[in-house]
Scaffold this motif. Structure first.
Motif, PDB file in Angstrom:
ATOM      1  N   UNK A  28      36.258   8.172   9.220  1.00  0.00           N
ATOM      2  CA  UNK A  28      36.342   7.708  10.753  1.00  0.00           C
ATOM      3  C   UNK A  28      35.055   7.639  10.395  1.00  0.00           C
ATOM      4  N   UNK A  29      34.113   7.634   9.603  1.00  0.00           N
ATOM      5  CA  UNK A  29      32.910   6.828  10.589  1.00  0.00           C
ATOM      6  C   UNK A  29      32.678   5.652   9.402  1.00  0.00           C
ATOM      7  N   UNK A  30      33.405   5.226   9.132  1.00  0.00           N
ATOM      8  CA  UNK A  30      33.270   3.365   8.464  1.00  0.00           C
ATOM      9  C   UNK A  30      33.441   3.100   9.677  1.00  0.00           C
ATOM     10  N   UNK A  31      33.526   2.740  10.654  1.00  0.00           N
ATOM     11  CA  UNK A  31      33.190   1.581  11.827  1.00  0.00           C
ATOM     12  C   UNK A  31      32.004   1.995  13.053  1.00  0.00           C
ATOM     13  N   UNK A  32      31.740   2.674  12.471  1.00  0.00           N
ATOM     14  CA  UNK A  32      30.423   3.568  12.374  1.00  0.00           C
ATOM     15  C   UNK A  32      28.983   2.813  12.001  1.00  0.00           C
ATOM     16  N   UNK A 239      28.528  11.087   4.989  1.00  0.00           N
ATOM     17  CA  UNK A 239      27.084   9.649   5.477  1.00  0.00           C
ATOM     18  C   UNK A 239      27.453   7.901   3.596  1.00  0.00           C
ATOM     19  N   UNK A 240      28.028   8.635   2.728  1.00  0.00           N
ATOM     20  CA  UNK A 240      28.338   7.600   1.879  1.00  0.00           C
ATOM     21  C   UNK A 240      29.249   6.789   2.475  1.00  0.00           C
ATOM     22  N   UNK A 241      30.662   7.178   2.922  1.00  0.00           N
ATOM     23  CA  UNK A 241      31.157   6.507   3.768  1.00  0.00           C
ATOM     24  C   UNK A 241      30.863   5.783   4.936  1.00  0.00           C
ATOM     25  N   UNK A 242      29.072   5.684   5.652  1.00  0.00           N
ATOM     26  CA  UNK A 242      28.715   5.842   7.070  1.00  0.00           C
ATOM     27  C   UNK A 242      28.265   4.351   5.833  1.00  0.00           C
ATOM     28  N   UNK A 243      27.801   4.384   4.893  1.00  0.00           N
ATOM     29  CA  UNK A 243      27.001   3.521   4.387  1.00  0.00           C
ATOM     30  C   UNK A 243      27.461   2.456   3.735  1.00  0.00           C
ATOM     31  N   UNK A 244      28.694   2.710   3.506  1.00  0.00           N
ATOM     32  CA  UNK A 244      29.876   1.972   2.966  1.00  0.00           C
ATOM     33  C   UNK A 244      30.540   0.914   4.071  1.00  0.00           C
ATOM     34  N   UNK A 245      30.616   1.305   5.492  1.00  0.00           N
ATOM     35  CA  UNK A 245      30.551   0.358   6.451  1.00  0.00           C
ATOM     36  C   UNK A 245      29.676  -0.243   6.728  1.00  0.00           C
ATOM     37  N   UNK A 246      28.274  -0.022   7.094  1.00  0.00           N
ATOM     38  CA  UNK A 246      27.047  -0.621   6.656  1.00  0.00           C
ATOM     39  C   UNK A 246      27.571  -1.788   5.700  1.00  0.00           C
ATOM     40  N   UNK A 247      27.715  -1.607   4.431  1.00  0.00           N
ATOM     41  CA  UNK A 247      27.876  -2.560   3.361  1.00  0.00           C
ATOM     42  C   UNK A 247      28.362  -3.538   3.828  1.00  0.00           C
ATOM     43  N   UNK A 360      14.009   5.023  10.357  1.00  0.00           N
ATOM     44  CA  UNK A 360      15.114   4.566   9.883  1.00  0.00           C
ATOM     45  C   UNK A 360      15.935   3.490  10.404  1.00  0.00           C
ATOM     46  N   UNK A 361      15.585   2.961  11.930  1.00  0.00           N
ATOM     47  CA  UNK A 361      16.732   2.038  12.679  1.00  0.00           C
ATOM     48  C   UNK A 361      15.080   0.975  12.820  1.00  0.00           C
ATOM     49  N   UNK A 362      14.261   1.620  12.490  1.00  0.00           N
ATOM     50  CA  UNK A 362      13.149   0.334  12.759  1.00  0.00           C
ATOM     51  C   UNK A 362      13.370  -0.477  11.723  1.00  0.00           C
ATOM     52  N   UNK A 363      12.862  -0.008  10.580  1.00  0.00           N
ATOM     53  CA  UNK A 363      13.621  -0.679   9.082  1.00  0.00           C
ATOM     54  C   UNK A 363      14.482  -1.322   9.163  1.00  0.00           C
ATOM     55  N   UNK A 364      15.621  -0.798   9.286  1.00  0.00           N
ATOM     56  CA  UNK A 364      16.877  -0.789   8.965  1.00  0.00           C
ATOM     57  C   UNK A 364      17.298  -2.234  10.074  1.00  0.00           C
ATOM     58  N   UNK A 377      19.198  -8.995   2.441  1.00  0.00           N
ATOM     59  CA  UNK A 377      18.351  -8.221   2.486  1.00  0.00           C
ATOM     60  C   UNK A 377      19.198  -7.056   3.564  1.00  0.00           C
ATOM     61  N   UNK A 378      20.357  -7.350   4.160  1.00  0.00           N
ATOM     62  CA  UNK A 378      21.027  -6.521   4.930  1.00  0.00           C
ATOM     63  C   UNK A 378      21.445  -5.244   3.943  1.00  0.00           C
ATOM     64  N   UNK A 379      22.140  -6.164   3.596  1.00  0.00           N
ATOM     65  CA  UNK A 379      23.179  -5.180   1.793  1.00  0.00           C
ATOM     66  C   UNK A 379      22.251  -4.549   1.265  1.00  0.00           C
TER      67      UNK A 379
END
Length: 551
Positions: A28-32, A239-247, A360-364, A377-379
């Motif tokens: 459920x956190x992948x869209x996040x 968190x890994x699934x969040x990172x998966x969505x981020x990737x 976290x958000x400034x670096x991201x 770079x985003x990946x």
């Protein structure tokens, strides 16, 4: 058996029920991950310069020289075409008609300049369009770019404030799915934004849903799963699934170069999670805290059936008596400041969360400003989160909570401070240090969520996580403006982020240790802040002694 974990121990650690809850909540956190940092592409600023009208009768020499050259500090002082000014068209048109040549017959340094009165011309080699090129959010309007992200984080702040209390009042599951629907639907509506103002208003609502469903999923898993699996879930799983969505975000950005179509693409996955309503249960811990014993038992008996084990005839009746004093009144955010002990714990955690979100958000968000390809770079920024979450689980499983959090914060601050010392031409080394800093900050971010969930009791856990998240959003709201400081000094954001993160590492040493302790059920069961200890730390043995004591 009167404590929840002992009462449900017959289910085992990792049966079909726990696996179902673990993976479905994580999904459920992948869209996040897709939505949370989408402004990296939605609000990136393409290369641009003042538009020179095509119908203007200029010679090729004067058309090529119509934009003055300026030193770009972010590119090591290299000369680039000005983004916000041009030579006065009336003058260069006069020179062109007289047959004069730039830098031969006319000294360009003496030609007057003017602002981009006819708009801007944007490079389309990377993007077809972004909200920056759509609404000309450059030069005098450039302050609107960081403000766009800040509107989203203001929504996150609002969601943090209301979702925790709603979740503690009405249930984790209802809030999880309701706020996920809000995030998905309003992201879809954003596609049709007619103006920057409308886009930001909708982005605010998306932020409300974004944090609300994340915190609800986090707490729901933490309360349902057994101790060992809970540690994996809270530090690595979700968190890994969040990172998966981020990737996935840079892949969406690479193949979809128009911002409206990109928003459409990242909104669609949210609709696939609607059927999960029938597979994700409500938190039995929350039901017990509300006195709804029969419903909690029904969920546990269903779990026993899935795990193919036989439940006892009575599961929670003794626990009902234990929780009676706590359920006589509803708890709210004011309880986080009511006593001296919980007040100092809350204030310390709020400061740490605030600093973490800034870093976290400034670096991201800064990945768009790094040298090289923005999608790669985003990946890379998303990829470093994977080992960070794995490390956080390893540290959380075997190490002191305080020491792991403190060391991660301190290391992150140190590497961010070192970036300013790297020469401009060694951009690969600078990127490597920034990614190591991101790795450390992400590790700390994962740890602090799980650490906070362990410190606070069941009756306040969701409210406390929501309040910590709310306090941290002051940091996330200001994070885009930390990046905006690059326009004054490239090193300034790193100096500020590194210093604050290192100081937060020292502050975290004041928190009470929760390693090896059971999840507290009531406020009286909480561990104590240094200087506030009135009695022995609460342990499982201590709890059983209290329960067996004569009335």
């Amino acid at each position: 058996m009167t404590d929840y974990e002992t009462s449900t121990a017959f289910l085992g650690e990792w049966g079909c029920f726990q696996q179902q809850v673990f993976f479905l909540l994580s999904f459920t956190v992948i869209p996040n991950g897709l939505t949370g940092l989408s402004t990296v592409f939605l609000a990136d600023t393409p290369s641009h310069h003042c538009l020179i009208p095509a119908q203007l009768n200029l010679t090729p020499a004067w058309r090529n020289s119509s934009i003055p050259l300026e030193q770009e500090s972010s590119q090591g002082g290299a000369l680039v075409r000005s983004r916000c000014s041009r030579y006065k068209l009336v003058d260069i048109l006069s020179f062109s008609e007289k047959g004069l040549l730039p830098d031969v017959d006319v000294n360009l340094s003496t030609v007057p300049k003017e602002s981009c009165l006819d708009g801007w011309e944007y490079d389309q080699s990377i993007y077809i369009s972004t909200i920056i090129s759509e609404w000309d959010l450059v030069c005098d309007e450039s302050w609107k770019k960081p403000l766009t992200s800040s509107f989203f984080f203001c929504g996150v702040l609002t969601g943090s404030f209301i979702s925790g209390q709603l979740s503690d009042r009405y249930g984790r599951k209802i809030v999880l799915f309701a706020t996920q629907a809000i995030q998905t639907v309003f992201t879809l509506i954003q596609v049709f934004s007619p103006s920057w103002t409308a886009f930001c208003a909708l982005f605010f609502v998306v932020g409300v849903g974004h944090i609300s469903n994340y915190v609800a999923a986090f707490v729901l898993g933490a309360e349902i799963l057994s101790p060992y699996v809970r540690t994996v879930y809270t530090t690595a799983g979700v968190n890994l699934f969040f990172a998966g969505g981020y990737m996935l975000l840079p892949f969406f950005g690479f193949f979809i170069r128009d911002w409206r179509m990109l928003l459409l693409g990242i909104s669609l996955p949210g609709f696939f999670f609607v059927p999960l309503w029938w597979f994700i249960p409500e938190s039995p811990r929350w039901l017990l805290s509300q006195g709804r014993i029969e419903e909690a038992e029904a969920i546990i008996r269903d779990a026993a059936k899935k795990n193919k084990v036989e439940p006892p005839s009575v599961i929670f009746s003794p626990l009902q008596e234990q929780l009676k004093p706590e359920k006589r009144r509803a708890h709210n955010i004011c309880d986080l400041l009511r006593s001296r002990n919980i007040r100092w714990i809350s204030i310390t955690l709020w400061l740490i969360w605030n600093t973490l979100t800034i870093a976290y958000f400034a670096v991201s968000l800064n990945t768009a400003n790094l040298h090289g390809n923005v999608h790669f770079n985003c990946f890379l920024s998303a990829l470093v989160e994977i080992p960070a979450y794995i490390l956080s689980w390893t540290m959380f499983r075997w190490c002191s909570r305080r020491l792991t959090l403190s060391s991660s914060l301190s290391m992150g601050g140190l590497f961010l401070l070192l970036i300013q010392l790297i020469p401009t031409h060694l951009f690969s080394l600078a990127i490597a240090l920034e990614m190591i800093g991101k790795f450390a900050v992400t590790t700390a971010y994962s740890l602090v969520y799980a650490f906070t969930a362990e410190i606070y009791p069941t009756v306040l856990r969701n409210t406390a996580l929501g309040a910590c998240s709310m306090a941290s959003r002051i940091g996330s709201i200001t994070a885009p403006f930390f990046i905006y400081l690059r326009s004054y000094s490239v090193s300034l954001p790193y100096i500020l982020m590194g210093s604050l993160t290192a100081l937060a590492g020292l502050l975290s040493l004041l928190l009470p240790e929760s390693f090896g302790m059971p999840l507290p059920e009531t406020i009286d069961h909480m561990q104590h802040f240094p200087g506030c200890c009135q009695r022995k730390p609460y342990t499982l043995t201590h709890m059983r002694e209290e329960e067996n004591a004569p009335e």
